[in-house]
Design a protein around this motif. Structure first.
Motif, PDB file in Angstrom:
ATOM      1  N   UNK A  86      22.192  11.921 -13.587  1.00 24.76           N
ATOM      2  CA  UNK A  86      20.989  12.655 -13.179  1.00 24.76           C
ATOM      3  C   UNK A  86      19.983  12.754 -14.313  1.00 24.76           C
ATOM      4  N   UNK A  87      20.466  13.011 -15.525  1.00 23.65           N
ATOM      5  CA  UNK A  87      19.563  13.115 -16.678  1.00 23.65           C
ATOM      6  C   UNK A  87      18.907  11.776 -16.975  1.00 23.65           C
ATOM      7  N   UNK A  88      19.662  10.687 -16.834  1.00 29.32           N
ATOM      8  CA  UNK A  88      19.097   9.355 -17.066  1.00 29.32           C
ATOM      9  C   UNK A  88      18.042   9.010 -16.022  1.00 29.32           C
ATOM     10  N   UNK A  89      18.279   9.398 -14.770  1.00 29.44           N
ATOM     11  CA  UNK A  89      17.287   9.151 -13.721  1.00 29.44           C
ATOM     12  C   UNK A  89      16.001   9.902 -14.023  1.00 29.44           C
ATOM     13  N   UNK A 113      10.779   2.462  -7.121  1.00 28.62           N
ATOM     14  CA  UNK A 113      11.610   2.574  -5.930  1.00 28.62           C
ATOM     15  C   UNK A 113      13.029   2.885  -6.385  1.00 28.62           C
ATOM     16  N   UNK A 114      13.901   3.210  -5.432  1.00 27.57           N
ATOM     17  CA  UNK A 114      15.295   3.486  -5.786  1.00 27.57           C
ATOM     18  C   UNK A 114      15.944   2.247  -6.403  1.00 27.57           C
ATOM     19  N   UNK A 115      15.606   1.075  -5.850  1.00 36.02           N
ATOM     20  CA  UNK A 115      16.166  -0.167  -6.392  1.00 36.02           C
ATOM     21  C   UNK A 115      15.687  -0.404  -7.823  1.00 36.02           C
ATOM     22  N   UNK A 116      14.401  -0.072  -8.102  1.00 36.77           N
ATOM     23  CA  UNK A 116      13.861  -0.246  -9.448  1.00 36.77           C
ATOM     24  C   UNK A 116      14.525   0.711 -10.427  1.00 36.77           C
ATOM     25  N   UNK A 117      14.760   1.949  -9.988  1.00 39.96           N
ATOM     26  CA  UNK A 117      15.439   2.919 -10.853  1.00 39.96           C
ATOM     27  C   UNK A 117      16.849   2.439 -11.169  1.00 39.96           C
ATOM     28  N   UNK A 118      17.552   1.937 -10.172  1.00 38.19           N
ATOM     29  CA  UNK A 118      18.917   1.421 -10.402  1.00 38.19           C
ATOM     30  C   UNK A 118      18.901   0.264 -11.397  1.00 38.19           C
ATOM     31  N   UNK A 121      18.385   1.638 -14.836  1.00 41.00           N
ATOM     32  CA  UNK A 121      19.596   2.316 -15.319  1.00 41.00           C
ATOM     33  C   UNK A 121      20.552   1.307 -15.947  1.00 41.00           C
ATOM     34  N   UNK A 122      20.632   0.129 -15.338  1.00 39.18           N
ATOM     35  CA  UNK A 122      21.502  -0.919 -15.872  1.00 39.18           C
ATOM     36  C   UNK A 122      20.928  -1.503 -17.159  1.00 39.18           C
ATOM     37  N   UNK A 123      19.603  -1.755 -17.154  1.00 36.05           N
ATOM     38  CA  UNK A 123      18.981  -2.418 -18.304  1.00 36.05           C
ATOM     39  C   UNK A 123      18.813  -1.495 -19.504  1.00 36.05           C
ATOM     40  N   UNK A 140      19.060   9.042  -2.719  1.00 35.93           N
ATOM     41  CA  UNK A 140      19.444  10.419  -2.408  1.00 35.93           C
ATOM     42  C   UNK A 140      19.306  11.302  -3.648  1.00 35.93           C
ATOM     43  N   UNK A 141      19.717  10.789  -4.790  1.00 38.41           N
ATOM     44  CA  UNK A 141      19.625  11.571  -6.033  1.00 38.41           C
ATOM     45  C   UNK A 141      18.159  11.814  -6.415  1.00 38.41           C
ATOM     46  N   UNK A 142      17.305  10.817  -6.203  1.00 37.39           N
ATOM     47  CA  UNK A 142      15.877  10.989  -6.480  1.00 37.39           C
ATOM     48  C   UNK A 142      15.290  12.097  -5.605  1.00 37.39           C
TER      49      UNK A 142
END
Length: 410
Positions: A86-89, A113-118, A121-123, A140-142
Motif C-alpha cells: 500500500x505504501x509503495x502504491x 491505470x492499475x496496469x501501469x501501477x503494477x 511496482x515491478x520496475x 481495488x487497492x487504488x
C-alpha cells in the motif's frame, strides 16, 4: 518418548505436506504416540497449534471428520502477503500527475491505470511478476486508498484579479450585514447554460429504457434557466426563456419576483443582489444600470449590487441549485419546452419545489445608452471607491448602492 532432531524434522515436514482433516489426524496420532504431555511437547518442540491438535483428537475418537468451509473465509489481503504494497502504491501515484509544459514541478506526464501501477511496482519497487497480485487487485487497492477514477474537477479559476481577495472580504461583510439586518433581503441571481430541447441524451440513467437520438443536432429550440435564490429562506425561483438573456430580461424577472413576493416582506427596505459581473448585468452595462435604477424608484426599494469577482461566480449560492436540476432531469428526454418546465417544477431544493415560470417575451440584444444618458444614471448611484471606503479601494465596479429616493445611503 524422546524427540530426536531427525524425528522432529520428519514430523514437521510430514505435517506440512498434509492439509485439512488429514493433517489434523496425523497430528493427533503423533501426539497420542508421545504419551502424557504430548500436546504440550508438540507445541513447544514442533510448533503445532494445540487447538488444531485437540480438534484432530476429537475427530479421531468420534470417527466424525470435519470439513472446513475454506471458500467462505475468503483470501488473505494482498498487504498481508506484501506488507509494503500500500505504501509503495501511494508513493508511485502521489509522485506522478500531469503538469504544465514549463516543468516548474517534479511531477511527470502520466495517466496511471492499475496496469501501469503494477508495471511500476515491478520496475521501481522490486516486486516480481510471479508474486505480485493481478491488475484487478491493484485497482481495488487504488480505490480503497482514495484514488478512484473521477472526472477532472473545475475548481481552479482561470484568472485572479488583483482585487479578488478584497472583493471577497467586502462580500463577506455585505452578506453578513444583510443576514443580521431584517430590513435587507438578499437575493442570489444567475443563469444556467442553454438547454437544447429535443430527443437528446443528457448523460443520465433511466430505468424505463428511454431512447434518444444518436446526435444532438438541430434542436427544436433552446431554453435558458435563470434563477433567483433566497439564501436565508432556501427558496428558489426559476425563469425560463427561449430568447436571449439580456439586461431587460434580468430586470423583468426581478420585477416579476418582487411583485409576486413583496407582500411577504413588508419590512424590507433594501434588496441585496448577489450576481456575477457578467456582460448583461455588469455595473458598467448601461441598459442594466438604467433599468435597475428605474426599478428602485418605481417600487420604492433600495438596491445594493454586490458582485462576485471574475471567474469566481461558482461561489454564488444560486450555483448550488443547478447541480440538483441537472441530476433531476438527466436520464429523461426534454423534447418539449413544457417537459423541461415540468421537470424543473418537480425538483426539490431543501425539501421544497421551486416556483417555475416561462417568459415568452422576445428580447433585443445590444441595447445601450449614450455616454450622456449614462452620466445621468451615474449621478443616481453610489459606487464603493477610494472616497467612500479606505480599506477596500477601487471596488466601484463590484459594490453599488442605489437609493430609491435619490439620496446616498452608504
Amino acid at each position: 518418548m524422546v524427540l530426536t532432531d531427525s524425528l522432529k524434522k520428519l514430523l514437521i515436514e510430514t505435517a506440512y505436506q498434509l492439509k485439512g482433516a488429514a493433517k489434523r489426524k496425523f497430528m493427533a496420532q503423533a501426539v497420542q504416540g508421545l504419551g502424557l504431555g504430548g500436546q504440550r511437547l508438540a507445541q513447544s518442540e514442533l510448533g503445532w497449534n494445540r487447538d488444531t491438535i485437540r480438534k484432530g483428537i476429537r475427530e479421531l475418537e468420534s470417527g466424525i471428520t470435519c470439513f472446513d468451509n475454506m471458500s467462505a473465509k475468503g483470501r488473505y489481503k494482498a498487504e498481508e502477503h506484501l506488507p509494503n504494497l500500500l505504501e509503495d502504491i501511494k508513493n508511485i501515484v502521489d509522485s506522478q500527475s500531469q503538469i504544465d509544459p514549463s516543468f516548474k514541478s517534479q511531477r511527470l506526464y502520466t495517466r496511471l491505470s492499475a496496469a501501469e501501477v503494477r508495471k511500476q511496482l515491478i520496475e521501481k519497487c522490486g516486486y516480481s511478476d510471479e508474486n505480485l497480485h493481478t491488475s484487478e487487485t491493484i485497482r481495488v487497492k487504488l480505490n480503497n486508498l482514495g484514488y478512484k477514477l473521477r472526472r477532472v474537477k473545475k475548481v481552479q479559476p482561470q484568472k485572479k484579479f488583483p482585487q479578488t481577495d478584497a472583493i471577497f472580504e467586502q462580500l463577506d461583510i455585505v452578506n453578513m450585514d444583510a443576514s443580521e439586518d431584517k430590513s435587507v433581503l438578499r437575493l442570489s441571481m444567475d443563469g444556467k447554460a442553454r438547454v437544447k430541447i429535443g430527443s437528446f441524451d443528457r448523460g443520465g440513467k433511466s430505468r424505463d429504457g428511454t431512447k434518444a437520438d444518436d446526435h444532438d443536432y438541430n434542436p427544436k429550440t433552446t431554453v435558458t434557466p435563470y434563477g433567483i435564490f433566497l439564501p436565508e429562506e432556501d427558496e428558489l425561483f426559476l425563469y425560463f426563456t427561449e430568447s436571449k438573456v439580456t439586461s431587460d430580461f434580468i430586470v423583468d424577472i426581478l420585477e416579476d419576483f418582487w411583485l409576486e413576493q413583496k407582500h411577504r416582506f413588508s419590512d424590507i427596505q433594501t434588496l441585496l443582489l448577489n450576481q456575477d459581473n457578467g456582460p448583461q448585468n455588469s455595473s458598467r452595462r448601461t441598459q442594466f444600470m438604467k433599468r435597475i435604477v428605474e426599478f428602485a424608484q418605481k417600487h420604492q426599494v433600495n438596491i445594493r449590487l454586490a458582485y462576485y469577482p471574475p471567474y469566481h461566480s461558482k461561489y454564488n449560492p444560486i450555483e448550488r441549485t443547478w447541480a440538483i436540476l441537472e441530476n433531476h432531469w438527466n436520464g429523461s428526454i426534454l423534447d418539449e419546452v413544457e417537459t423541461a418546465l415540468k421537470f424543473a417544477s418537480t425538483m426539490k431544493w431543501k425539501g421544497s419545489h421551486p416556483v417555475v415560470k416561462l417568459v415568452n417575451k422576445t428580447y433585443e440584444n445590444g441595447v445601450k445608452l449614450t455616454k450622456k444618458a449614462m452620466a445621468q444614471i451615474e449621478k443616481q448611484i453610489e459606487r464603493l471607491t477610494d472616497s467612500t471606503h479606505e480599506v477596500f479601494p477601487n471596488l466601484g465596479n463590484w459594490f453599488i448602492d442605489i437609493c430609491c429616493r435619490k439620496t446616498k445611503f452608504i
